[in-house]
Design a protein around this motif. Structure first.
Motif, mmCIF file in Angstrom:
data_model
loop_
_atom_site.group_PDB
_atom_site.id
_atom_site.type_symbol
_atom_site.label_atom_id
_atom_site.label_comp_id
_atom_site.label_asym_id
_atom_site.label_seq_id
_atom_site.Cartn_x
_atom_site.Cartn_y
_atom_site.Cartn_z
ATOM 1 N N ASP A 29 -11.491 14.074 4.685
ATOM 2 C CA ASP A 29 -10.145 14.432 4.236
ATOM 3 C C ASP A 29 -9.064 13.652 4.988
ATOM 4 O O ASP A 29 -7.887 13.714 4.619
ATOM 5 N N ALA A 30 -9.440 12.963 6.050
ATOM 6 C CA ALA A 30 -8.477 12.193 6.847
ATOM 7 C C ALA A 30 -8.452 10.740 6.393
ATOM 8 O O ALA A 30 -9.409 10.226 5.811
ATOM 9 N N LYS A 31 -7.346 10.074 6.692
ATOM 10 C CA LYS A 31 -7.173 8.675 6.304
ATOM 11 C C LYS A 31 -6.778 7.851 7.527
ATOM 12 O O LYS A 31 -5.794 8.160 8.206
ATOM 13 N N PHE A 32 -7.564 6.814 7.789
ATOM 14 C CA PHE A 32 -7.260 5.923 8.913
ATOM 15 C C PHE A 32 -6.342 4.796 8.445
ATOM 16 O O PHE A 32 -6.547 4.223 7.370
ATOM 17 N N ILE A 33 -5.340 4.472 9.259
ATOM 18 C CA ILE A 33 -4.383 3.414 8.931
ATOM 19 C C ILE A 33 -4.377 2.381 10.046
ATOM 20 O O ILE A 33 -4.097 2.706 11.207
#
Length: 658
Positions: free
Chosen positions: A581-585
């Motif tokens: 559910d998390a997004k790495f940038i």
């Protein structure tokens, strides 16, 4: 007179006969600091250190406004403390600033530390004891570390001869309280001289200890003056570690150092078990044991003394050298990159005495630890970012933080087969193999980047072993040699090794893929945190800062103390099922900009969360416990997490909605 001379001559003959080439049972060894040239953000950190508190120690107030080990320091009227304290505290500073000076070529830092060392060597009392009379054995241990680092660069023979006299001319055991830590410089001397008397002194001291609670192994009420060799048994047992946090990690390293020169497995096993127990019962998410003076468990609102960060990393370095097990390197980088950077002002102009993964406020009135003690008010404000704290140990020890890391980045193999890149960071390293000078350039923006490139420079082909740590968090490492992927390579205890005939211009590229993960923390694993590679991620809490110069001196306006209060929401629960559910940038940031400044961070993580409506700061507490039942806002919000080390106020361990 003739008889006295004859006795001295016989003693010298006996000592010389006891000196021989000693065995070394470790896998790797430290190198001289001047063989390492930090680059990239590490160089910038050290330069900020030199331009900050290291270059202006007097702005931290007492005892850094004295002549340190060149002066009979008197405790100020009304100031709580012991006569030995200012020498322990300034010894931390001298050791750290000297190492910083050698790493970046700062003559001012080197000269001041060497001025203290020269004064000590030139002012020895009739018993041969080094240092100021008010200093005790523990303060001297800290001070001797700087002398040891200086010797490895200068080869000043006076350091060896006068330290040897210090330990041997007045026969005694170093077995009481923190005096036991003298085993460290004693065995360093043994390594340099081969004098068996030093090895025997170390062994006799550790097996005849008194007042061991002062070293941190026992509870305060369990001082054992009779069979104090129980220390090894307790370290080897399943007994939960208790006692002073700094004392525990300083004491725990001693058997491992003895292993280096005896090869006795029980010593190594004792240190490994002690650290494993510490990790199990007391480690917080940022990689350091809780310790508000004493070890304090795994509560989500617990903190640690800044000295613990440095001294844990220092002790782990001995395990790294003893075993060549990458696990110990993993722990060092986690402690330094997270807890270490998180406890410091990013310009190295202030620091916390206590810091925590969860600290949405850092002010005078929200430093609740030790406030019940009769310490003359010196516990007040320990969570604040200040130029100097009372007590003053952390104010000195912060100068060692990054130099300790850099000093163990590159290690020589004990069998002279080659070298090991044990910790990562942009740097140039020079060593000799078969009289051939070899330079290795390490180019990377680690730990923000997954890629590390090593370039080898030499005049002629040379065969040697090159080791690289493969962190346990990396499940799919990749290695290329001159652009060609190695299809097979062996990883043994977290280390990969390449043995080859290296040529000028050869390159090895190491790719360490970093994956996001959720980890559980707290006394009952009730909280969750987000990690990626060696970095722990936090919600940055925006703040209003009230700044004022230390000790009210307006001339010190460029070194302000900071009281920090939250101006943004911090009370969130993560609204996730799992890490997907998390997004790495990844931001294509300018690598010339310092990545630990929040505005320059090249990595962020976005994650869904909900505000916890019944969670607020409680009176004088820096961080409240989770509510028993969460009252959640109906609206979901995506919050942005950044590396913990870029923050001042932060939240790192969250409750979970699902």
């Amino acid at each position: 007179m003739i008889l006295k001379y004859a006795v001295k001559l016989l003693l010298l003959c006996f000592i010389s006969q006891s000196i021989h080439a000693q065995n070394y049972y470790g896998k790797t060894k430290e190198v001289a600091l001047t063989s390492i040239k930090p680059q990239g953000w590490i160089k910038e950190f050290l330069q900020r250190q030199a331009d900050g508190l290291s270059g202006s120690p007097s702005v931290s107030g007492y005892p850094y406004n004295t002549n340190m080990w060149m002066e009979d320091i008197h405790i100020p009227v009304g100031h709580v403390g012991k006569d030995l304290w200012p020498y322990e505290q300034t010894a931390y500073y001298l050791d750290g600033s000297l190492r910083c000076g050698y790493l970046i070529g700062d003559k001012k830092l080197i000269d001041y530390a060497q001025k203290n060392i020269s004064y000590t060597l030139n002012n020895v009392d009739e018993t041969g004891i080094l240092g100021q009379p008010k200093a005790d054995d523990w303060a001297r241990v800290v001070y001797f570390r700087g002398m040891m680092a200086d010797y490895d660069v200068t080869h000043n023979k006076d350091i060896i001869s006068k330290m040897s006299k210090h330990f041997l001319d007045s026969p005694r055991l170093f077995n009481e309280g923190r005096g036991l830590m003298s085993i460290e410089p004693i065995l360093w001397l043994y390594n340099k001289t081969g004098n068996e008397k030093l090895l025997e002194l170390a062994k006799n001291s550790i097996h005849n200890i008194k007042n061991t609670s002062l070293g941190g192994e026992y509870k305060i009420n369990e001082i054992d003056n009779e069979l104090s060799s129980k220390m090894l048994d307790r370290m080897l047992s399943n007994k939960k570690p208790e006692g002073h946090g700094v004392g525990f990690v300083e004491q725990a390293k001693l058997p491992a150092i003895l292993y280096l020169y005896t090869g006795e497995q029980k010593y190594l096993d004792a240190t490994i078990n002690a650290i494993n127990k510490l990790e199990k019962h007391h480690f917080l998410v940022d990689g350091v044991q809780s310790s508000v003076e004493h070890l304090s468990g795994k509560s989500i609102n617990m903190a640690h003394e800044t000295c613990d960060i440095i001294d844990l990393s220092w002790s782990l370095g001995y395990l790294l050298m003893a075993t060549n097990d990458g696990h110990w390197g993993d722990l060092i980088e986690r402690a330094i990159f997270n807890a270490g950077l998180g406890a410091l002002d990013k310009n190295f102009k202030a620091h916390q005495y206590y810091s925590a993964p969860n600290q949405p406020v850092a002010a005078e009135e929200t430093s609740q630890f030790n406030m019940d003690k009769d310490w003359g008010g010196m516990a007040l404000g320990r969570m604040c970012y200040r130029t100097g704290h009372d007590t003053e140990c952390c104010t000195g020890n912060i100068h060692r933080l990054m130099p300790v890391y850099v000093g163990r980045m590159w290690l020589e193999n004990a069998d002279n087969s080659g070298v090991t890149a044990a910790l990562y960071g942009a740097s140039d390293f020079t060593f000799k193999k078969n009289h051939e000078e070899i330079k290795i350039q390490q180019k990377t923006n680690y730990p923000f980047d997954e890629n590390i490139r090593f370039t080898f420079n030499m005049n002629q082909k040379t065969n040697f072993s090159f080791g690289m740590r493969i962190p346990a968090w990396c499940t799919k490492p990749e290695i290329k040699v001159n652009g060609k992927t190695l299809k097979k390579f062996v990883i043994e205890q977290g280390m990969a090794k390449i043995q080859r005939n290296f040529s000028n211009g050869d390159q090895i590229e190491l790719h360490l893929p970093m994956e996001m993960k959720l980890t559980t923390w707290g006394t009952e694993n009730e909280g969750v945190a987000v990690e990626r590679g060696p970095l722990v991620y936090s919600l940055n809490v925006e703040n209003k800062s009230i700044k004022f110069p230390f000790i009210g001196n307006p001339k010190l306006i460029n070194f302000p103390n900071k009281l920090m209060y939250p101006t943004s929401d911090w009370n969130y629960a993560l609204n996730v099922k799992d890490i997907s559910d998390a997004k790495f940038i990844q931001i294509n940031a300018d690598e010339t900009k310092y990545p630990w400044d929040l505005e320059n961070t090249p990595v962020k993580i976005e994650i869904p969360a909900k505000k916890v409506m019944n969670w607020s700061i409680e009176g004088t507490h820096h961080a409240p416990s989770f509510p028993k039942e969460l009252t959640l806002d109906k609206q979901e919000k995506v919050i942005t997490l950044v590396p913990l080390g870029t923050t001042y106020l932060r939240m790192t361990v969250f409750p979970k909605t699902k």
